[in-house]
Design a protein around this motif. Structure first.
Motif, short mmCIF file in Angstrom:
data_model
loop_
_atom_site.label_atom_id
_atom_site.label_comp_id
_atom_site.label_asym_id
_atom_site.label_seq_id
_atom_site.Cartn_x
_atom_site.Cartn_y
_atom_site.Cartn_z
N TYR A 179 -1.20 -7.31 -4.72
CA TYR A 179 -0.94 -6.86 -3.35
C TYR A 179 -0.53 -8.04 -2.46
CZ TYR A 179 -1.79 -5.04 1.35
OH TYR A 179 -1.66 -4.69 2.67
N VAL A 211 3.07 -8.49 -0.56
CA VAL A 211 3.13 -8.35 0.90
C VAL A 211 3.35 -9.69 1.60
CG1 VAL A 211 1.76 -7.70 2.92
CG2 VAL A 211 1.74 -6.25 0.89
N ASP A 251 -5.33 -3.72 6.26
CA ASP A 251 -4.45 -2.59 5.92
C ASP A 251 -5.29 -1.33 5.83
OD1 ASP A 251 -2.15 -1.21 5.36
OD2 ASP A 251 -1.64 -2.33 3.54
N LYS A 304 -1.32 1.28 3.23
CA LYS A 304 -0.09 1.68 3.91
C LYS A 304 1.09 0.79 3.55
CE LYS A 304 1.50 3.11 8.51
NZ LYS A 304 1.09 3.24 9.94
N ARG A 305 0.86 -0.53 3.46
CA ARG A 305 1.97 -1.43 3.17
C ARG A 305 2.52 -1.24 1.76
NH1 ARG A 305 -1.27 -4.74 6.45
NH2 ARG A 305 -0.22 -5.60 8.27
N GLN A 325 6.53 -0.70 1.92
CA GLN A 325 7.39 -1.75 1.36
C GLN A 325 7.94 -1.38 -0.01
OE1 GLN A 325 6.11 -5.78 1.83
NE2 GLN A 325 4.96 -5.37 3.68
#
Length: 303
Positions: A106, A110, A171, A249-250, A254
């Motif tokens: 992750y 990100v 997040d 959510k990211r 993304q």
């Protein structure tokens, strides 16, 4: 007394003992083991022919001799440090060293792209080596071993005084379905949620995650149709099926499949996940690593 060849680490140990008044905390203070600090205290007592610290209910009590030595030794250590570090400035634009960063999947997905973009602007001669970890506690082992200079991820499950951490971003969870799914345009209530087949991303192969724990507290259970070890494969799978998933959510936003997804609030309360930058206390004052941590923090503030 002949002071030639005296180990300056003994003076650092004395200064830490004066500050902490506890052998274990003093050991953490200077980044050594508790037995090593006890051995240093024993050597100091022999060298100075004084017990220096006496045990009491309130911790270690310094003797008159220790109190007499405390300020001169502290001042000497400050002067030595200032002398050795004088002129040892760090200029990112001129630096050519390599730094090592531990990241979960992750964090790499990100944070890493923008981090490398900013590094290319500010420190074009520097390089980053990324070391992967999935278990949050593995970051502690990597920092202890000096394999990495910093880590970005969820804090370890246990607190260690020698491992310093600072929150940099958080997040929240969303439930995703394909934009063509019948439930994509209406609220996701619990009944609907439990009627669907779910995807779980589990790097360690477990079939029980944070969502399942929250559901179990309500006496509920979801149907898992698929588990897979890669969280960033989940949005693409959901976009092409009638499966659903609850992800950060990211991860959804993304993804290359983001336009084919509907993001809905989960029908249960889930905590936000806070990500930290972590480093070892022994590297706290290192200028290059301070710069790296600040850069990571500044990038995380705008992602």
């Amino acid at each position: 007394m002949d002071y030639h060849g005296i180990d300056l680490n003994l003076l650092a140990a004395f200064d830490a003992l004066m500050t902490e008044r506890n052998v274990t905390r003093a050991a953490v203070h200077v980044g050594v083991s508790q037995p090593a600090m006890s051995a240093a205290l024993s050597r100091l007592r022999t060298l100075l022919d004084d017990p220096l610290f006496l045990r009491s209910a309130d911790g270690l009590l310094p003797t008159p001799r220790a109190r007499e030595l405390a300020e001169p030794i502290a001042q000497a250590l400050r002067q030595i440090g200032a002398t050795l570090l004088k002129g040892e400035g760090f200029t990112p634009s001129d630096a050519t060293l390599a730094l090592n960063v531990g990241m979960s999947d992750y964090s790499a997905f990100v944070v890493l792209p923008m981090l490398l973009e900013k590094m290319a602007e500010q420190a074009p001669g520097m390089t980053i080596n990324v070391h992967a970890f999935n278990n949050r506690d593995d970051a502690v082992d990597l920092l202890d071993a000096g394999v990495i200079d910093a880590a970005v991820g969820v804090p370890p499950t246990y607190s260690e005084a020698r491992i310093l951490t600072r929150p940099i971003f958080s997040d929240a969870f969303v439930t995703i379905v394909s934009s063509t799914h019948p439930v994509a345009r209406r609220a996701m209530d619990m009944e609907t949620y439990l009627s669907l087949s779910h995807v779980l991303a589990s790097p360690e192969g477990q079939r029980h995650g944070l969502v399942d724990e929250a559901l179990a507290q309500q006496g509920k259970q979801r149907h898992l149709a698929l588990t897979l070890p890669h969280m960033f494969a989940v949005p693409a799978v959901v976009a092409r099926t009638h499966l659903t998933a609850t992800v950060m959510k990211r991860v959804a936003l993304q993804s290359s499949a983001a336009r084919k997804l509907a993001l809905l609030p989960p029908p249960l309360v889930l905590p936000e996940i806070v990500f930290h930058v972590m480093w070892h206390r022994r590297n706290d004052a290192n200028p290059a690593q301070q710069w790296l941590r600040e850069l990571i923090g500044s990038v995380a503030s705008v992602i």
